[in-house]
Design a protein around this motif. Structure first.
Motif, mmCIF file in Angstrom:
data_model
loop_
_atom_site.group_PDB
_atom_site.id
_atom_site.type_symbol
_atom_site.label_atom_id
_atom_site.label_comp_id
_atom_site.label_asym_id
_atom_site.label_seq_id
_atom_site.Cartn_x
_atom_site.Cartn_y
_atom_site.Cartn_z
ATOM 1 N N UNK A 11 0.827 -1.207 0.000
ATOM 2 C CA UNK A 11 0.000 0.000 0.000
ATOM 3 C C UNK A 11 0.863 1.260 0.000
ATOM 4 N N UNK A 12 1.964 1.217 0.742
ATOM 5 C CA UNK A 12 2.873 2.367 0.765
ATOM 6 C C UNK A 12 3.458 2.613 -0.623
ATOM 7 N N UNK A 18 1.192 6.574 -6.921
ATOM 8 C CA UNK A 18 0.082 7.471 -7.248
ATOM 9 C C UNK A 18 0.462 8.924 -6.981
ATOM 10 N N UNK A 19 1.267 9.132 -5.937
ATOM 11 C CA UNK A 19 1.750 10.482 -5.664
ATOM 12 C C UNK A 19 2.640 10.998 -6.776
ATOM 13 N N UNK A 20 3.463 10.110 -7.323
ATOM 14 C CA UNK A 20 4.322 10.496 -8.451
ATOM 15 C C UNK A 20 3.476 10.874 -9.657
ATOM 16 N N UNK A 21 2.404 10.104 -9.892
ATOM 17 C CA UNK A 21 1.516 10.404 -11.019
ATOM 18 C C UNK A 21 0.862 11.769 -10.845
ATOM 19 N N UNK A 22 0.409 12.044 -9.633
ATOM 20 C CA UNK A 22 -0.327 13.282 -9.389
ATOM 21 C C UNK A 22 0.582 14.504 -9.285
ATOM 22 N N UNK A 23 1.767 14.316 -8.702
ATOM 23 C CA UNK A 23 2.622 15.463 -8.392
ATOM 24 C C UNK A 23 3.915 15.485 -9.195
ATOM 25 N N UNK A 24 4.004 14.656 -10.231
ATOM 26 C CA UNK A 24 5.239 14.547 -10.995
ATOM 27 C C UNK A 24 5.879 15.867 -11.377
ATOM 28 N N UNK A 25 5.174 16.736 -12.096
ATOM 29 C CA UNK A 25 5.788 18.007 -12.516
ATOM 30 C C UNK A 25 6.199 18.899 -11.345
ATOM 31 N N UNK A 26 5.552 18.715 -10.195
ATOM 32 C CA UNK A 26 5.843 19.561 -9.035
ATOM 33 C C UNK A 26 7.103 19.098 -8.314
ATOM 34 N N UNK A 27 7.284 17.782 -8.208
ATOM 35 C CA UNK A 27 8.395 17.251 -7.415
ATOM 36 C C UNK A 27 9.652 17.007 -8.246
ATOM 37 N N UNK A 28 9.565 17.158 -9.563
ATOM 38 C CA UNK A 28 10.765 16.995 -10.387
ATOM 39 C C UNK A 28 11.730 18.142 -10.106
ATOM 40 N N UNK A 29 12.953 17.843 -9.681
ATOM 41 C CA UNK A 29 13.888 18.924 -9.341
ATOM 42 C C UNK A 29 14.362 19.725 -10.551
ATOM 43 N N UNK A 30 14.352 19.120 -11.733
ATOM 44 C CA UNK A 30 14.795 19.805 -12.950
ATOM 45 C C UNK A 30 13.878 19.430 -14.105
ATOM 46 N N UNK A 31 13.965 20.193 -15.165
ATOM 47 C CA UNK A 31 13.253 19.849 -16.387
ATOM 48 C C UNK A 31 13.867 18.559 -16.945
ATOM 49 N N UNK A 32 13.072 17.495 -17.107
ATOM 50 C CA UNK A 32 13.647 16.224 -17.574
ATOM 51 C C UNK A 32 14.224 16.287 -18.983
ATOM 52 N N UNK A 67 8.145 7.404 -14.797
ATOM 53 C CA UNK A 67 7.215 6.680 -13.925
ATOM 54 C C UNK A 67 5.816 7.276 -14.014
ATOM 55 N N UNK A 68 5.746 8.591 -14.096
ATOM 56 C CA UNK A 68 4.435 9.251 -14.187
ATOM 57 C C UNK A 68 3.706 8.860 -15.463
ATOM 58 N N UNK A 69 4.423 8.875 -16.580
ATOM 59 C CA UNK A 69 3.798 8.512 -17.846
ATOM 60 C C UNK A 69 3.391 7.040 -17.859
ATOM 61 N N UNK A 70 4.269 6.179 -17.346
ATOM 62 C CA UNK A 70 3.962 4.746 -17.334
ATOM 63 C C UNK A 70 2.755 4.446 -16.455
ATOM 64 N N UNK A 71 2.695 5.066 -15.285
ATOM 65 C CA UNK A 71 1.572 4.824 -14.386
ATOM 66 C C UNK A 71 0.276 5.403 -14.943
ATOM 67 N N UNK A 72 0.374 6.552 -15.595
ATOM 68 C CA UNK A 72 -0.827 7.154 -16.183
ATOM 69 C C UNK A 72 -1.430 6.232 -17.234
ATOM 70 N N UNK A 73 -0.581 5.753 -18.134
ATOM 71 C CA UNK A 73 -1.059 4.842 -19.175
ATOM 72 C C UNK A 73 -1.451 3.497 -18.572
ATOM 73 N N UNK A 74 -0.659 3.029 -17.597
ATOM 74 C CA UNK A 74 -0.949 1.746 -16.967
ATOM 75 C C UNK A 74 -2.280 1.724 -16.245
ATOM 76 N N UNK A 75 -2.707 2.860 -15.723
ATOM 77 C CA UNK A 75 -4.007 2.938 -15.060
ATOM 78 C C UNK A 75 -5.131 3.232 -16.051
ATOM 79 N N UNK A 76 -4.857 4.113 -17.010
ATOM 80 C CA UNK A 76 -5.910 4.534 -17.936
ATOM 81 C C UNK A 76 -6.334 3.408 -18.872
ATOM 82 N N UNK A 77 -5.358 2.688 -19.431
ATOM 83 C CA UNK A 77 -5.683 1.666 -20.432
ATOM 84 C C UNK A 77 -6.580 0.556 -19.878
#
Length: 204
Positions: A11-12, A18-32, A67-77
């Motif tokens: 669960x952790x 899920x936090x990475x999916x929701x907050x990805x752009x916010x927690x990224x320290x630099x532009x990827x 990870x954000x992109x993979x989880x987004x697609x992994x959940x949406x599909x």
């Protein structure tokens, strides 16, 4: 006790992802995508916690974005595939006749294709992009949901409470979603969670 421990760990991990999916752009320290030619293949440091790649891009930021992109697609599909496949499967089982024949034949044709090949073909037609990729992967997963939903719904369709609902004049789709869907939800939820990993693999 040990089972609860592993469930807690799982669960952790799920909450973190899920936090990475929701907050990805916010927690990224630099532009990827930002390149720093002066810091190519740099080791871990205070500025770049996981170092940089051959183009000087921050590895941690790219890891979070990936990870954000993979989880987004992994959940949406799987959710898209489940919504379409379960609806078609239940309709085929409930109405029978030509509805069932058409749904099962189309499903058989789709299952004759390799899921990866089918996904590639759909992406080639729709074009690149997260939305189109999610639709392509979902299309490859739909047949499995149709078959499971139809098989499960066929057994529930024979129950007396379904006949009673029809006799009372409840609309067909009302009977399907009130009496059939709740009684077949268990295996469908399990299949959805299993296909999340498959969707991530296909996306990669």
């Amino acid at each position: 006790m040990l089972d609860r421990f592993f469930i807690g760990i799982a669960l952790i991990i799920l909450v973190v992802l899920l936090g990475v999916v929701a907050l990805g752009p916010v927690i990224e320290p630099h532009d990827p995508l930002l390149q720093n030619v002066d810091m190519q293949e740099a080791g871990p440091s205070a500025q770049y916690l996981l170092g940089t790649d051959t183009l000087g891009r921050d590895v941690l930021s790219r890891l979070i974005e990936g990870a954000r992109l993979s989880m987004t697609i992994g959940l949406a599909a799987p959710l898209i595939a489940g919504a379409v496949g379960i609806s078609l499967g239940m309709a085929a089982a409930f109405f029978g006749g030509w509805t069932e024949r058409i749904v099962t034949r189309v499903t058989d044709v789709m299952m004759s294709f390799d899921p990866l090949l089918l996904g590639v073909l759909i992406v080639a037609m729709l074009g690149p992009g997260i939305q189109n990729l999610s639709i392509a992967i979902a299309s490859a997963l739909v047949p499995s949901f149709v078959r499971l939903a139809r098989a499960s719904a066929l057994s529930v369709r024979q129950e007396s409470y379904v006949d009673a609902s029809i006799a009372m004049g409840r609309p067909s789709f009302g009977t399907i979603f009130v009496h059939i869907l709740p009684n077949i939800a268990g295996p469908l939820v399990v299949m959805t969670t299993i296909w999340i990993g498959t969707a991530i693999r296909l996306e990669a």
